[in-house]
Design a protein around this motif. Structure first.
Motif, PDB file in Angstrom:
ATOM      1  N   VAL A 122      -3.529  -5.104  12.302  1.00 39.67           N
ATOM      2  CA  VAL A 122      -2.941  -3.810  12.006  1.00 39.67           C
ATOM      3  C   VAL A 122      -3.199  -3.519  10.530  1.00 39.67           C
ATOM      4  N   PHE A 123      -2.883  -2.308  10.115  1.00 33.73           N
ATOM      5  CA  PHE A 123      -3.083  -1.912   8.724  1.00 33.73           C
ATOM      6  C   PHE A 123      -1.757  -1.423   8.166  1.00 33.73           C
ATOM      7  N   GLU A 124      -1.483  -1.812   6.950  1.00 33.58           N
ATOM      8  CA  GLU A 124      -0.247  -1.407   6.292  1.00 33.58           C
ATOM      9  C   GLU A 124      -0.598  -0.738   4.970  1.00 33.58           C
ATOM     10  N   LYS A 125      -0.012   0.440   4.762  1.00 33.22           N
ATOM     11  CA  LYS A 125      -0.231   1.176   3.516  1.00 33.22           C
ATOM     12  C   LYS A 125       1.067   1.182   2.722  1.00 33.22           C
ATOM     13  N   VAL A 126       0.967   0.763   1.471  1.00 35.07           N
ATOM     14  CA  VAL A 126       2.084   0.802   0.549  1.00 35.07           C
ATOM     15  C   VAL A 126       1.688   1.784  -0.553  1.00 35.07           C
ATOM     16  N   SER A 127       2.547   2.779  -0.787  1.00 34.34           N
ATOM     17  CA  SER A 127       2.223   3.841  -1.741  1.00 34.34           C
ATOM     18  C   SER A 127       3.133   3.777  -2.954  1.00 34.34           C
ATOM     19  N   PHE A 128       2.568   4.160  -4.098  1.00 33.96           N
ATOM     20  CA  PHE A 128       3.275   4.097  -5.368  1.00 33.96           C
ATOM     21  C   PHE A 128       3.015   5.358  -6.190  1.00 33.96           C
ATOM     22  N   ARG A 129       3.916   5.625  -7.134  1.00 36.03           N
ATOM     23  CA  ARG A 129       3.744   6.675  -8.143  1.00 36.03           C
ATOM     24  C   ARG A 129       3.870   6.008  -9.503  1.00 36.03           C
ATOM     25  N   LEU A 130       2.965   6.347 -10.419  1.00 36.19           N
ATOM     26  CA  LEU A 130       3.045   5.790 -11.766  1.00 36.19           C
ATOM     27  C   LEU A 130       4.069   6.580 -12.567  1.00 36.19           C
ATOM     28  N   GLU A 131       5.097   5.891 -13.002  1.00 35.50           N
ATOM     29  CA  GLU A 131       6.153   6.496 -13.804  1.00 35.50           C
ATOM     30  C   GLU A 131       6.127   5.852 -15.182  1.00 35.50           C
ATOM     31  N   PRO A 132       6.873   6.370 -16.143  1.00 37.21           N
ATOM     32  CA  PRO A 132       6.801   5.839 -17.512  1.00 37.21           C
ATOM     33  C   PRO A 132       7.000   4.333 -17.618  1.00 37.21           C
ATOM     34  N   ASP A 133       7.785   3.754 -16.714  1.00 40.47           N
ATOM     35  CA  ASP A 133       8.030   2.317 -16.778  1.00 40.47           C
ATOM     36  C   ASP A 133       7.178   1.529 -15.789  1.00 40.47           C
ATOM     37  N   GLY A 134       6.235   2.161 -15.128  1.00 39.07           N
ATOM     38  CA  GLY A 134       5.325   1.450 -14.235  1.00 39.07           C
ATOM     39  C   GLY A 134       5.262   2.061 -12.853  1.00 39.07           C
ATOM     40  N   TRP A 135       4.603   1.367 -11.940  1.00 38.90           N
ATOM     41  CA  TRP A 135       4.439   1.834 -10.573  1.00 38.90           C
ATOM     42  C   TRP A 135       5.746   1.703  -9.815  1.00 38.90           C
ATOM     43  N   ARG A 136       6.134   2.772  -9.135  1.00 39.32           N
ATOM     44  CA  ARG A 136       7.347   2.784  -8.315  1.00 39.32           C
ATOM     45  C   ARG A 136       6.963   3.139  -6.884  1.00 39.32           C
ATOM     46  N   LEU A 137       7.545   2.434  -5.938  1.00 42.27           N
ATOM     47  CA  LEU A 137       7.217   2.632  -4.534  1.00 42.27           C
ATOM     48  C   LEU A 137       7.588   4.034  -4.060  1.00 42.27           C
ATOM     49  N   THR A 138       6.715   4.609  -3.241  1.00 44.74           N
ATOM     50  CA  THR A 138       7.001   5.909  -2.625  1.00 44.74           C
ATOM     51  C   THR A 138       6.923   5.849  -1.109  1.00 44.74           C
ATOM     52  N   GLY A 139       6.333   4.778  -0.533  1.00 41.58           N
ATOM     53  CA  GLY A 139       6.294   4.741   0.909  1.00 41.58           C
ATOM     54  C   GLY A 139       5.634   3.495   1.490  1.00 41.58           C
ATOM     55  N   TYR A 140       5.897   3.313   2.775  1.00 42.61           N
ATOM     56  CA  TYR A 140       5.317   2.223   3.561  1.00 42.61           C
ATOM     57  C   TYR A 140       4.983   2.769   4.930  1.00 42.61           C
ATOM     58  N   VAL A 141       3.713   2.586   5.339  1.00 43.87           N
ATOM     59  CA  VAL A 141       3.286   3.087   6.646  1.00 43.87           C
ATOM     60  C   VAL A 141       2.391   2.050   7.328  1.00 43.87           C
ATOM     61  N   PRO A 142       2.890   1.413   8.396  1.00 38.75           N
ATOM     62  CA  PRO A 142       2.010   0.545   9.199  1.00 38.75           C
ATOM     63  C   PRO A 142       1.312   1.395  10.257  1.00 38.75           C
ATOM     64  N   ARG A 143       0.092   1.007  10.622  1.00 40.36           N
ATOM     65  CA  ARG A 143      -0.653   1.748  11.649  1.00 40.36           C
ATOM     66  C   ARG A 143      -1.658   0.841  12.319  1.00 40.36           C
ATOM     67  N   GLU A 144      -2.084   1.235  13.497  1.00 44.65           N
ATOM     68  CA  GLU A 144      -3.015   0.413  14.260  1.00 44.65           C
ATOM     69  C   GLU A 144      -4.462   0.600  13.832  1.00 44.65           C
ATOM     70  N   ASN A 145      -4.803   1.769  13.324  1.00 45.61           N
ATOM     71  CA  ASN A 145      -6.189   2.047  12.916  1.00 45.61           C
ATOM     72  C   ASN A 145      -6.276   2.349  11.448  1.00 45.61           C
ATOM     73  N   GLN A 146      -7.398   1.968  10.861  1.00 49.97           N
ATOM     74  CA  GLN A 146      -7.623   2.186   9.437  1.00 49.97           C
ATOM     75  C   GLN A 146      -7.890   3.630   9.136  1.00 49.97           C
TER      76      GLN A 146
END
Length: 146
Positions: A122-146
């Motif tokens: 499976v494929f897992e996407k972890v998303s981030f936003r760069l903020e003044p103090d570093g990368w902060r998580l914005t999401g997690y999405v697992p999926r069967e296809n790339q």
């Protein structure tokens, strides 16, 4: 120890490292992969609440903590038992304005190819936003296809 890891550990306490926030300028792919793996470990361990506590501010305003935790746990349950994770790609995206309802800024998606105990991938996407103090998580999405 790899240079990115020693910089990462020197810049962040263990608590900050587990929060997916990196005190860097956002230019290192290695840092993003490490932040993604840290977030995935927290998700695997059922610690989505800790992720929400340190997530990007705009995520906190959109999703109450309980909803974020429930949605993340529900998404993670679709994955199954993980045997191995390898990063498959990193995409950085600059959002120039907030016209789409997403704050302007630099974002990154870290995709992982995840081999499960049953030999399925499976494929897992972890998303981030760069903020003044570093990368902060914005999401997690697992999926069967790339």
């Amino acid at each position: 120890m790899k240079p990115f890891l020693s910089r990462f550990l020197a810049a962040c306490t263990l608590a900050l490292a587990s929060s997916c926030a990196l005190a860097q300028d956002g230019s290192s792919a290695d840092e993003l992969v490490q932040a993604g793996l840290t977030a995935l470990k927290q998700i695997d361990e059922g610690r989505a609440g800790e992720i929400w506590d340190t997530a990007s501010a705009f995520i906190k305003t959109r999703y109450p903590r309980a909803d974020f935790v429930a949605n993340t746990q529900r998404a993670r349950q679709t994955v199954g038992t993980v045997a191995r994770r390898d990063w498959a790609g990193i995409t950085r995206i600059r959002n120039p304005d907030d016209s789409a309802g997403i704050p302007a800024g630099l974002y990154a998606n870290v995709d992982f190819s995840t081999r499960l105990a049953n030999d399925k991938t499976v494929f897992e996407k972890v998303s981030f936003r760069l903020e003044p103090d570093g990368w902060r998580l914005t999401g997690y999405v697992p999926r069967e296809n790339q």
